[in-house]
Design an enzyme around this catalytic site. Sequence first.
Site, short mmCIF file in Angstrom:
data_model
loop_
_atom_site.label_atom_id
_atom_site.label_comp_id
_atom_site.label_asym_id
_atom_site.label_seq_id
_atom_site.Cartn_x
_atom_site.Cartn_y
_atom_site.Cartn_z
N HIS A 157 -8.26 -9.51 0.12
CA HIS A 157 -6.85 -8.92 -0.22
C HIS A 157 -5.79 -10.02 -0.18
CE1 HIS A 157 -8.13 -4.71 -0.02
NE2 HIS A 157 -9.19 -5.01 0.65
N ASP A 364 1.89 -13.95 -0.97
CA ASP A 364 1.21 -12.80 -0.70
C ASP A 364 -0.01 -12.14 -1.74
OD1 ASP A 364 0.98 -10.02 0.50
OD2 ASP A 364 3.17 -9.57 0.28
P1 ADQ Z 1 0.03 -6.04 3.49
O1 ADQ Z 1 0.11 -7.51 3.99
O2 ADQ Z 1 -0.09 -5.06 4.53
O3 ADQ Z 1 -1.37 -5.75 2.84
P2 ADQ Z 1 1.27 -4.70 1.46
O4 ADQ Z 1 0.69 -5.04 -0.17
O5 ADQ Z 1 2.77 -4.84 0.84
O6 ADQ Z 1 1.04 -5.89 2.18
O7 ADQ Z 1 1.14 -3.32 1.90
C1 ADQ Z 1 1.73 -2.77 2.91
C2 ADQ Z 1 1.59 -1.16 2.98
O8 ADQ Z 1 2.16 -0.66 4.23
C3 ADQ Z 1 2.40 -0.60 1.86
O9 ADQ Z 1 1.72 0.53 1.52
C4 ADQ Z 1 3.84 -0.03 2.47
O10 ADQ Z 1 4.48 1.00 2.05
C5 ADQ Z 1 3.19 0.15 4.07
N1 ADQ Z 1 4.35 -0.16 4.89
C6 ADQ Z 1 4.85 -1.43 5.15
N2 ADQ Z 1 5.84 -1.09 5.98
C7 ADQ Z 1 6.06 0.17 6.20
C8 ADQ Z 1 6.79 0.91 7.26
N3 ADQ Z 1 7.87 0.39 7.92
N4 ADQ Z 1 6.36 2.32 7.31
C9 ADQ Z 1 5.50 2.81 6.80
N5 ADQ Z 1 4.66 2.10 5.90
C10 ADQ Z 1 4.85 0.98 5.67
C11 ADQ Z 1 -2.51 -6.66 2.29
C12 ADQ Z 1 -2.23 -8.16 1.66
C13 ADQ Z 1 -1.33 -7.73 0.52
C14 ADQ Z 1 -2.18 -6.59 -0.66
C15 ADQ Z 1 -2.65 -5.38 0.37
C16 ADQ Z 1 -3.66 -4.88 -0.58
O11 ADQ Z 1 -1.46 -8.67 2.63
O12 ADQ Z 1 -1.20 -8.71 -0.30
O13 ADQ Z 1 -1.43 -6.36 -1.50
O14 ADQ Z 1 -3.45 -5.83 1.59
O15 ADQ Z 1 -4.73 -5.40 -0.78
#
Ligand code: ADQ
Length: 467
Positions: A157, A364
């Site tokens: 990921h 990311d």
């Molecule tokens: P993350 O580093 O967690 O994931 P991201 O892809 O942005 O990053 O996903 C975060 C998820 O958490 C999103 O669905 C977002 O809506 C949710 N989220 C964030 N803050 C929140 C809040 N305050 N309240 C509720 N929900 C919240 C890892 C990798 C990424 C990759 C994903 C998926 O680091 O690069 O895109 O996995 O593969």
Amino acid sequence: MKPARLVVVSNRVGPVRGAAAAGGLAVGLVDALRENGGLWFGWSGRAAPAGRARLHQEVAGGLMLATLDLAQHELDGYYNGFCNSCLWPLLHFRIDLVRFERADFDSYRSVNARYAQALSKLLKREDVVWVHDFHLVPLAEELRQRRVRQRIGFFLHTPFPPTEILTTLPVHESLTRALFAYDLIGFQTPEDLERFRNHVVRACRGRARGDRVSAFGREIRVGAFPIGIDVEQFHRYAFTAPGSREYARMRRVLRGRDQFIGVDRLDYSKGLLRRMDAFGRYLEKHPRSHGQVIMLQVAPVSRGSIESYRDFRQELDREAARVNGRFARFDWTPVHYLNRALPRRTLAGLYRASRVGVVTPMRDGMNLVAMEYVAAQDPADPGVLVLSKFAGASQYLREALLVNPYDGEETAEAMHLAREMRIQERRRRHEALMRHINVHDVGRWRRDFIAALQEAPAWRKSVRKPG
Ligand code: ADQ
């Protein structure tokens, strides 16, 4: 063709019933398991006293869940140590933050061995196993040692770093060798895939031809499988939001001001410090925006027991306070900062009520927030996405305003352009972004990966020696 049974392995398991509320990945995995009558295996989320770590099995929402407790010393060594203080910064190109301890690596190996021991007993002959993320790199190697011959795929990921960075890790060869026990490895973008191929050729005396990569006496398949979001679910939330009381409250609070929004786990890779700084520069350069814009940053605490995260949080508090201290007036506070996770429906409403989505990680894997922001917009009057060039998503979302997050001036200027952008251009960009997001949704991601895994040649002990 559907696998007889899909087994998903990830560090965190569930939630199953509240998957839609947890969002992102949980939804995609639960749907994949439902389609394929599956088993989900991983950590229970609990610390148990040493020697009392148990395997729990339950049926939830029609799925089998099997979870293991970890002992406190394993959480310290495997999880907080090797995974989050060593591999995570390394995979995000932050060698300066890497803390390598051989004892942590030993713990990482032994937890993976324990997972493999428990999982191997649950596997059936026709199962297809899909392992997720950097916590579990050695899992397939451990399973193979326990005579597991089923197809096993791995999806990373996070980004895959350049070989020059990876080889600073003293145990890089052991990890790369472990990857060759999988049958298929999936990456987020073609760039990550290319860096892996390059690493295999340069550091492991291997070979790479198309989707085949060989080293350590094995040939495996590799590919880029961009993850996406559950668009329909997000639309449902975002399109019903404007009728809700909560949404009316959001609009009232704004009092006609334009909202910029950032939503991230509180992690140094997400670029929050530089984003605050860029917002400060924007306010400095555009005094007419004073009193007219606010930056809402939603950042739930993450990995709070690790020192580098605690330091980072304090720095961010200071930076937000600095911008507010400098620009706030008695009737206007420019930065609003929430350290909480929010329900998906609220999040969707906030995205929709925001004129600009600011997604500026320093690095990311993909970044689902960027897609969620776009999917939540009103197509007739959409907001604008400002996106870091160093998020995997930038490889696909080309019509966002792409910025280098290390360049505060450029990011500030993009914030300005986003706010001023004419409606025709906003619509044109939004339409183009939605084309990608609709096609490459989470359903396509999992179907493509599982199909490729099933087509990968079955495990054979030794295939081709690299020549
Ligand atoms: P993350 O580093 O967690 O994931 P991201 O892809 O942005 O990053 O996903 C975060 C998820 O958490 C999103 O669905 C977002 O809506 C949710 N989220 C964030 N803050 C929140 C809040 N305050 N309240 C509720 N929900 C919240 C890892 C990798 C990424 C990759 C994903 C998926 O680091 O690069 O895109 O996995 O593969």
